[in-house]
Design an enzyme around this catalytic site. Sequence first.
Site, mmCIF file in Angstrom:
data_model
loop_
_atom_site.group_PDB
_atom_site.id
_atom_site.type_symbol
_atom_site.label_atom_id
_atom_site.label_comp_id
_atom_site.label_asym_id
_atom_site.label_seq_id
_atom_site.Cartn_x
_atom_site.Cartn_y
_atom_site.Cartn_z
ATOM 1 N N GLU A 117 -45.816 -36.347 -14.211
ATOM 2 C CA GLU A 117 -45.032 -36.893 -13.106
ATOM 3 C C GLU A 117 -45.613 -38.249 -12.704
ATOM 4 O O GLU A 117 -46.832 -38.382 -12.580
ATOM 5 C CB GLU A 117 -45.044 -35.938 -11.912
ATOM 6 C CG GLU A 117 -44.331 -36.448 -10.680
ATOM 7 C CD GLU A 117 -42.882 -36.798 -10.942
ATOM 8 O OE1 GLU A 117 -42.473 -37.928 -10.605
ATOM 9 O OE2 GLU A 117 -42.164 -35.945 -11.498
ATOM 10 N N VAL A 126 -44.605 -39.242 -18.884
ATOM 11 C CA VAL A 126 -44.215 -38.599 -20.132
ATOM 12 C C VAL A 126 -44.529 -39.485 -21.331
ATOM 13 O O VAL A 126 -44.760 -38.995 -22.442
ATOM 14 C CB VAL A 126 -42.717 -38.228 -20.080
ATOM 15 C CG1 VAL A 126 -41.845 -39.474 -20.120
ATOM 16 C CG2 VAL A 126 -42.327 -37.282 -21.203
ATOM 17 N N CYS A 160 -31.564 -37.239 -13.983
ATOM 18 C CA CYS A 160 -30.131 -36.981 -14.132
ATOM 19 C C CYS A 160 -29.271 -38.123 -13.607
ATOM 20 O O CYS A 160 -28.043 -37.980 -13.543
ATOM 21 C CB CYS A 160 -29.757 -35.684 -13.416
ATOM 22 S SG CYS A 160 -30.065 -35.735 -11.632
#
Length: 474
Positions: A228, A251, A274
């Site tokens: 994160e 990531v 998203c």
Amino acid sequence: MTTYDREDFYDSDATQFSESDDDNFEGNFGVDPIDDLDQWIPPLFYLAKGSLQSIQNNKSSLENLCLACWEKGMHPHPFFNGGLCHPCKERLLHTMFSKSADGFHLYCTVCGSRSNACVNCTSSNCIKKYCVNCLNIWTDYSDKLVNNKSNDWICFLCLPEPNLLLQANHDWAQKVLFFHEPLSVYGPRALYWKKQPLRVLSLFDGIGTGLVALRKLGIQVEVYYASEVLTAAATVSRTRLGGVLQHIGSVGEVTERRLEEIAPIHLLIGGSPCNDFSAINRFPKDFYDPRGYSRYFFDFVRVLNLMRKINGQYQHLLWLFENVASMPQHYRDTISRHLDCQPAVIDAKNFSPQLRRRLFWGNIPGLFTVHAEQMTMDGEPLTLDKSLMPNSGRSAAQAKIRTLTTNTNSLLQGRTENCKSRKDLASLFPVRFSFQQDELRNADVESDVARHSKKGKRDSTSGINATDKPPRGR
């Protein structure tokens, strides 16, 4: 005798997908209720009967045939004396533990697919289900079963018929275990196997709700690696969860070398940003646009493939990927193609007072189980009233609220620009206080709705969905 017609599958949350987070949207964008296998019922029936005739004439063996599509079988069937081809094995792996709201299996025990109708075994200890296609092949009384003319029917597993070619494996429970893990993997591990806590890797972790869900399920976690980049979110998870939680950066920093250092990993979870998937975004960027957020999905695919390689054949990897159900159809198809499976849809309304429909891809057993709405310990539905601060003089104007995000505008149940009068504007507020409209407060949003639920009603997919993640930082 309980039968299910085709319409039952259209109503199933496991096979139907919505194009909008709004529960009133009408549309079916999911897996077709009748899959490819069912479109070839007539030739499949004659192919099966011809193969069975060859077996009776001792010209072939049932172990070498796939009991689902009647092509060449390369894998043993876990329940019956016969084989499965590789695609049919993968389908049975994904559907074997899926249940409907009535507690029975959702898919056929023989072929792992759906059909026009299914018949339940009436044995008190059995929850198996058989599709009409397989019943047509293996019995000559399928019409009576499907048309409910026979009140009792004991399935092939519970009461084997000696004159039937389809014979149950006497040790099918053990073969189910081998079906998921080959003997070459299970055998060496069984010598020293014991129940161990999970080692988890969570990508796009947010505030650590994956760890919260696992703890609510009573699953022990040895270490929880979280990726994160949003400092505020990482601070929340570190402060409130601590202990087994370890942050490993963005990531992009989760490289093959880093994965080798933290291996083995038992469970990989994540839901990439998203922003460009959601229908709420009026100006989304293309899936492959390097300036957009959709590209982070490919980081999940990269880590998934690397983790499978690093774990090797002696450590099975469970994984779960989540994202919004309002994404366009071609986006969902792209994700399904890269993950090599179709998604299940699960709505948080079954576990909380919030309407939050999400798509879940993964290999978690029972992922496609249809969830009935949970009730409180008093036997009442989980409504917004149950999560408001007690003794505050406030009452809920709605039973369920729309999806909440970190955007304060999400506390209103609609768009203000669509309001033409003060009455329309007042209808957007989900709470009433002394006959006045009111917003949700922090204490309401953060209240633990799960404390109202009956114990022992959650499974792996529902727990994770009930604590679905808010939009994350990048």
